[in-house]
Scaffold this motif. Structure first.
Motif, PDB file in Angstrom:
ATOM      1  N   UNK A 300       0.773  -1.226   0.000  1.00 30.46           N
ATOM      2  CA  UNK A 300       0.000   0.000   0.000  1.00 30.46           C
ATOM      3  C   UNK A 300       0.807   1.280   0.000  1.00 30.46           C
ATOM      4  N   UNK A 301       2.062   1.222  -0.417  1.00 30.63           N
ATOM      5  CA  UNK A 301       2.882   2.436  -0.436  1.00 30.63           C
ATOM      6  C   UNK A 301       2.503   3.320  -1.617  1.00 30.63           C
ATOM      7  N   UNK A 302       2.318   4.611  -1.349  1.00 25.39           N
ATOM      8  CA  UNK A 302       2.209   5.590  -2.414  1.00 25.39           C
ATOM      9  C   UNK A 302       3.502   6.419  -2.442  1.00 25.39           C
ATOM     10  N   UNK A 303       3.567   7.348  -3.347  1.00 28.52           N
ATOM     11  CA  UNK A 303       4.814   8.070  -3.600  1.00 28.52           C
ATOM     12  C   UNK A 303       5.394   8.694  -2.333  1.00 28.52           C
ATOM     13  N   UNK A 307       8.935   7.786  -0.368  1.00 30.25           N
ATOM     14  CA  UNK A 307      10.002   8.783  -0.171  1.00 30.25           C
ATOM     15  C   UNK A 307      10.340   8.891   1.314  1.00 30.25           C
ATOM     16  N   UNK A 308       9.314   8.988   2.144  1.00 28.97           N
ATOM     17  CA  UNK A 308       9.541   9.181   3.573  1.00 28.97           C
ATOM     18  C   UNK A 308      10.236   7.986   4.211  1.00 28.97           C
ATOM     19  N   UNK A 309       9.820   6.780   3.840  1.00 30.65           N
ATOM     20  CA  UNK A 309      10.372   5.603   4.516  1.00 30.65           C
ATOM     21  C   UNK A 309      11.836   5.381   4.127  1.00 30.65           C
ATOM     22  N   UNK A 310      12.193   5.718   2.880  1.00 28.82           N
ATOM     23  CA  UNK A 310      13.591   5.573   2.461  1.00 28.82           C
ATOM     24  C   UNK A 310      14.448   6.707   3.021  1.00 28.82           C
ATOM     25  N   UNK A 311      13.957   7.933   2.922  1.00 26.29           N
ATOM     26  CA  UNK A 311      14.746   9.070   3.398  1.00 26.29           C
ATOM     27  C   UNK A 311      14.966   9.025   4.914  1.00 26.29           C
ATOM     28  N   UNK A 312      14.052   8.402   5.632  1.00 27.48           N
ATOM     29  CA  UNK A 312      14.200   8.296   7.090  1.00 27.48           C
ATOM     30  C   UNK A 312      15.105   7.144   7.509  1.00 27.48           C
ATOM     31  N   UNK A 313      15.464   6.284   6.569  1.00 29.45           N
ATOM     32  CA  UNK A 313      16.300   5.133   6.888  1.00 29.45           C
ATOM     33  C   UNK A 313      15.539   3.929   7.389  1.00 29.45           C
ATOM     34  N   UNK A 320       6.471  -2.059  -5.085  1.00 29.64           N
ATOM     35  CA  UNK A 320       5.136  -1.683  -5.540  1.00 29.64           C
ATOM     36  C   UNK A 320       4.561  -2.837  -6.353  1.00 29.64           C
ATOM     37  N   UNK A 321       3.303  -3.179  -6.085  1.00 31.31           N
ATOM     38  CA  UNK A 321       2.669  -4.266  -6.803  1.00 31.31           C
ATOM     39  C   UNK A 321       1.773  -3.764  -7.915  1.00 31.31           C
ATOM     40  N   UNK A 322       0.487  -3.595  -7.608  1.00 31.35           N
ATOM     41  CA  UNK A 322      -0.476  -3.221  -8.644  1.00 31.35           C
ATOM     42  C   UNK A 322      -0.117  -1.944  -9.403  1.00 31.35           C
ATOM     43  N   UNK A 323       0.486  -0.942  -8.789  1.00 32.94           N
ATOM     44  CA  UNK A 323       0.873   0.219  -9.609  1.00 32.94           C
ATOM     45  C   UNK A 323       1.780  -0.145 -10.778  1.00 32.94           C
ATOM     46  N   UNK A 324       2.604  -1.196 -10.623  1.00 33.89           N
ATOM     47  CA  UNK A 324       3.480  -1.599 -11.730  1.00 33.89           C
ATOM     48  C   UNK A 324       2.712  -2.349 -12.815  1.00 33.89           C
ATOM     49  N   UNK A 325       1.589  -2.965 -12.462  1.00 30.97           N
ATOM     50  CA  UNK A 325       0.778  -3.616 -13.488  1.00 30.97           C
ATOM     51  C   UNK A 325       0.297  -2.587 -14.509  1.00 30.97           C
ATOM     52  N   UNK A 339       0.299  11.526 -12.710  1.00 28.59           N
ATOM     53  CA  UNK A 339      -0.833  10.654 -12.388  1.00 28.59           C
ATOM     54  C   UNK A 339      -0.547   9.214 -12.815  1.00 28.59           C
ATOM     55  N   UNK A 340      -1.211   8.272 -12.144  1.00 29.69           N
ATOM     56  CA  UNK A 340      -1.025   6.856 -12.446  1.00 29.69           C
ATOM     57  C   UNK A 340      -2.229   6.308 -13.195  1.00 29.69           C
ATOM     58  N   UNK A 341      -1.962   5.386 -14.134  1.00 29.46           N
ATOM     59  CA  UNK A 341      -3.050   4.643 -14.766  1.00 29.46           C
ATOM     60  C   UNK A 341      -3.743   3.770 -13.722  1.00 29.46           C
ATOM     61  N   UNK A 342      -5.030   3.544 -13.924  1.00 30.64           N
ATOM     62  CA  UNK A 342      -5.786   2.633 -13.054  1.00 30.64           C
ATOM     63  C   UNK A 342      -5.661   1.202 -13.558  1.00 30.64           C
ATOM     64  N   UNK A 343      -5.673   0.248 -12.630  1.00 28.54           N
ATOM     65  CA  UNK A 343      -5.607  -1.170 -12.973  1.00 28.54           C
ATOM     66  C   UNK A 343      -6.950  -1.633 -13.531  1.00 28.54           C
ATOM     67  N   UNK A 344      -6.891  -2.452 -14.595  1.00 25.49           N
ATOM     68  CA  UNK A 344      -8.088  -3.101 -15.122  1.00 25.49           C
ATOM     69  C   UNK A 344      -8.262  -4.433 -14.393  1.00 25.49           C
ATOM     70  N   UNK A 345      -9.176  -4.483 -13.447  1.00 21.64           N
ATOM     71  CA  UNK A 345      -9.321  -5.676 -12.610  1.00 21.64           C
ATOM     72  C   UNK A 345      -9.685  -6.914 -13.426  1.00 21.64           C
TER      73      UNK A 345
END
Length: 362
Positions: A300-303, A307-313, A320-325, A339-345
């Protein structure tokens, strides 16, 4: 620019960025459980990810649980995957394959004639799988005998060797989501009374033996593992003490010098707060024991979260799963905040190019 977009060394691999494509089952393998021509295009389209993790691929005929999923145990499968890895490498990408045994999440129609699914237990899961004709309840399993487990370990070893022959940069062992290794780990699905059941150390034994075998075969710097401490996927149920269980698992695996540990935070593909668990304590435990190992987070990570989780260490990599689909150029979209394309379920599982290789790029 965030460290999310900067190069990083992960084990033996030099990655262009810290964005990972998570493993995603798409049910489009060709006959022989070989990656299709479309799979070559699909993975090459997404090669800008720092690391691609393939769809889960069974280590043996016995390990299959869904229709038209690829394998990584035959010469034909090795040749098919070689076309994929060559295409990804030609675009400067890095790719590892996820090694999979589904255990009891299978159906007799998918297995060698006369076989039933195998597991830590003879208890059936309350779940469905995808077979010819659509979804069907999983078949009741039989409990593996302890003298059969060396064969399972050898199947993982053989699959890891096949992966390197196929040109992969490494492997990820699937120890998550209620499949075979998770079935042994959790006391909710492990009712054994032998050396692989009961206390935490016994339940973690099969995973530890598999990881040792894979590392012995291809090296720790090319090996990762996926864990999902509290996901309820595939009717796995919660362990009675998941924190103690997975802290023990980390203690067993850290000395192997793994390239990465890939952790699903919460319910796979669902709520991040499905059950109490201290993921940060688990990461700190791993890093104390193996500072060079990469910690990969998922779910469930969004942009901005990434960014926050990596920059904080608090993470080295974000999967990323479905966003890469739906976004073959996800890295660029995240970089410029597009903007991101929506997944076609309707096209997620099975089919052809539609909803697979035809999503538009920027």
């Amino acid at each position: 620019m965030s460290a999310l977009f900067e190069p990083v060394r992960v084990g033996d691999l030099a990655l262009a960025n810290r964005i990972v494509m998570a493993p995603l089952t798409r049910n489009r393998a060709a006959p022989g459980r070989v990656p299709s021509d479309l799979a070559v295009t699909y993975y090459a389209q997404r090669a800008s990810a720092g690391l691609l993790i393939t769809e889960a691929s069974q280590i043996s005929p016995e390990g299959q649980g869904y229709l038209d999923t690829p394998g990584i145990y035959s010469a034909q499968q090795v040749a098919g995957w070689r076309r994929v890895t060559d295409a990804v490498h030609a675009r400067g990408g890095r790719i590892v394959i996820q090694l999979w045994h589904v255990g009891r999440i299978s159906h007799v129609s998918l297995l060698p004639e006369g076989a039933v699914p195998v597991s830590s237990t003879a208890r059936a899961a309350n779940g469905k799988t995808f077979i010819a004709g659509g979804f069907a309840p999983v078949s009741a399993p039989r409990a593996l005998r302890s003298d059969e487990l060396p064969r399972i370990v050898d199947d993982y070893r053989h699959a890891a060797r096949c992966a390197i022959e196929a040109g992969f940069d490494g492997v990820e062992v699937h120890g998550a989501n209620g499949y075979l290794l998770d079935q042994f780990l959790r006391d909710s699905a492990n009712d054994r009374r032998d050396a692989y059941g009961g206390p935490v150390a016994h339940r973690a034994r099969l995973l530890a033996e598999v990881m040792h075998a894979v590392v012995d075969e291809i090296g720790g710097g090319r090996t990762g593992v996926r864990l999902s401490p509290v996901t309820p996927s595939n009717d796995i149920g919660q362990d009675s003490d998941p924190q103690a269980l997975f802290e023990h698992v980390i203690d067993r695996l850290a000395p192997l010098g793994l390239a990465f540990v890939h952790v699903v935070e919460g319910q796979t593909g669902g709520a991040r707060d499905i059950a109490p668990f201290d993921f940060e304590a688990l990461r700190e435990r791993f890093k104390r024991a193996h500072p060079a190992g990469a910690w990969m987070v998922n779910n469930g990570y969004h942009r901005q979260m990434a960014i926050d989780v990596v920059d904080s260490g608090r993470a080295d990599l974000v999967a990323f799963g479905r966003p890469f689909i739906a976004n073959p150029d996800l890295v660029q979209r995240l970089r410029v905040d597009a903007p991101l394309n929506a997944v076609q379920a309707a096209t997620l599982y099975g089919g052809g190019a539609e909803g697979y290789t035809d999503y538009p790029t920027l």
